[in-house]
Design a protein around this motif. Structure first.
Motif, PDB file in Angstrom:
ATOM      1  N   ARG A 150       0.782  -1.038   0.350  1.00 40.76           N
ATOM      2  CA  ARG A 150       0.118  -0.109  -0.087  1.00 40.76           C
ATOM      3  C   ARG A 150       0.636   1.108   0.194  1.00 40.76           C
ATOM      4  N   ASN A 152      -5.478   0.012  -3.093  1.00 42.87           N
ATOM      5  CA  ASN A 152      -3.933  -0.134  -2.291  1.00 42.87           C
ATOM      6  C   ASN A 152      -3.176   1.384  -2.522  1.00 42.87           C
ATOM      7  N   ARG A 189      -4.027   5.659  -1.603  1.00 49.15           N
ATOM      8  CA  ARG A 189      -3.802   6.711  -1.088  1.00 49.15           C
ATOM      9  C   ARG A 189      -3.513   8.250  -1.993  1.00 49.15           C
ATOM     10  N   SER A 230      -3.077   2.281   8.424  1.00 50.18           N
ATOM     11  CA  SER A 230      -4.640   2.402   8.115  1.00 50.18           C
ATOM     12  C   SER A 230      -5.420   3.179   8.818  1.00 50.18           C
ATOM     13  N   TRP A 267      -6.680   3.832   4.981  1.00 50.34           N
ATOM     14  CA  TRP A 267      -7.942   2.983   4.800  1.00 50.34           C
ATOM     15  C   TRP A 267      -9.024   2.687   6.296  1.00 50.34           C
TER      16      TRP A 267
END
Length: 291
Positions: free
Chosen positions: A66, A92, A94, A283, A287
């Protein structure tokens, strides 16, 4: 236009450490290709093309699954190359954008849909004029409804002036490259003490990358990595790490990205710290839906 930067290492080594599943490169860039995504006429540097396919290949090689792609000043506020990479990243990847103060809600919503989760502001001399504080305030108010955060890149001497300004913005704020402290000046240097004080506020995060920029001893950059370890130990839940590939504006000691990964043995020497730095913390910011 400044002197040309070095190209990134063409054959990075394979890291000597295995990264945890879901490991994230939380600071890297894509540049061009210039014939598809033109560079800004106002840019202070013109990099070699570093397109998404090369970035994706590097991540596979290093064991990173990621990433957070940060818009760089050479593309100005035209985020097209970054958005193109996000859309190819299958969820995956950003992004952190750069936007003008007159950015519209519709433009921000389109960036959000593409995977952008924040805006970056520069206060770094070699990148041109510092961000206008009134513009920063206006943009922050526009992005708060989206739940975004801001990323701030500054020369270390700016921090004394910036700290009260940043606190007053009342938004999650990520500080790039350990505040660009001087790795030779010791942990009692004013810039590092100011950084620690700022991080006592839980709205602030810091990226413990950029060792190749902060080092005064050169490769393998252990002098700078030691500061990263101190930050990870003190603020384990609000630290991020990235490669900074393709390392724009490096004019000496272009790093081997595999060796930068190996610095994590110093920066995050325990399995718990490594898991938080590379997986859990990214995360939370990028995410949260998978937590």
């Amino acid at each position: 236009m400044s002197a040309p930067s070095l190209p990134p290492c063409p054959t990075p080594s394979k890291p000597a450490i295995a990264l945890p599943e879901g490991a994230c490169d939380a600071h890297c860039h894509v540049f061009g290709p210039g014939d598809v995504f033109p560079y800004s006429s106002a840019a202070t540097y013109r990099p070699d093309d570093a397109p998404k396919d090369k970035l994706f290949a590097l991540h596979r090689h290093l064991g990173l699954s990621r990433s957070v792609i940060v818009q760089a000043s050479c593309h100005g506020t035209d985020n097209a190359a970054m958005v193109d990479a996000l859309e190819a990243g299958n969820g995956n990847y950003r992004g952190i954008a750069m936007v003008d103060r007159d950015v519209t809600s519709a433009e921000l919503e389109a960036l959000d849909a593409a995977g952008v989760r924040g805006v970056r502001f520069n206060f770094v001399a070699h990148l041109g004029d510092a961000a206008d504080k009134d513009a920063v305030r206006e943009i922050v108010e526009k992005i708060k409804p989206l739940g975004w955060h801001i990323v701030v890149h500054f020369d270390s001497h700016w921090l004394e002036d910036l700290a009260p300004f940043l606190k007053a913005l009342d938004i999650v704020t990520v500080i790039d490259h350990m505040g660009r402290i001087d790795a030779s000046a010791g942990v009692e240097q004013r810039a590092f003490r100011l950084l620690l004080d700022l991080l006592e506020d839980e709205r602030f995060w810091v990226k413990v990358c950029g060792s190749e920029r902060l080092s005064r001893t050169g490769p393998p950059f252990h002098d700078a990595a030691d500061y990263g370890r101190l930050l990870v130990e003190r603020f384990p839940d609000r630290v991020l790490w990235g490669t900074d590939w393709p390392h724009p504006n490096i004019k000496k000691h272009m790093p081997d990205d595999g060796e930068l990964v190996n610095l994590l043995k110093i920066i995050a020497p325990t399995a718990e710290h490594l898991q938080k730095l590379l997986v859990d913390n990214p995360s939370k910011l990028y995410w949260p839906e998978v937590l």
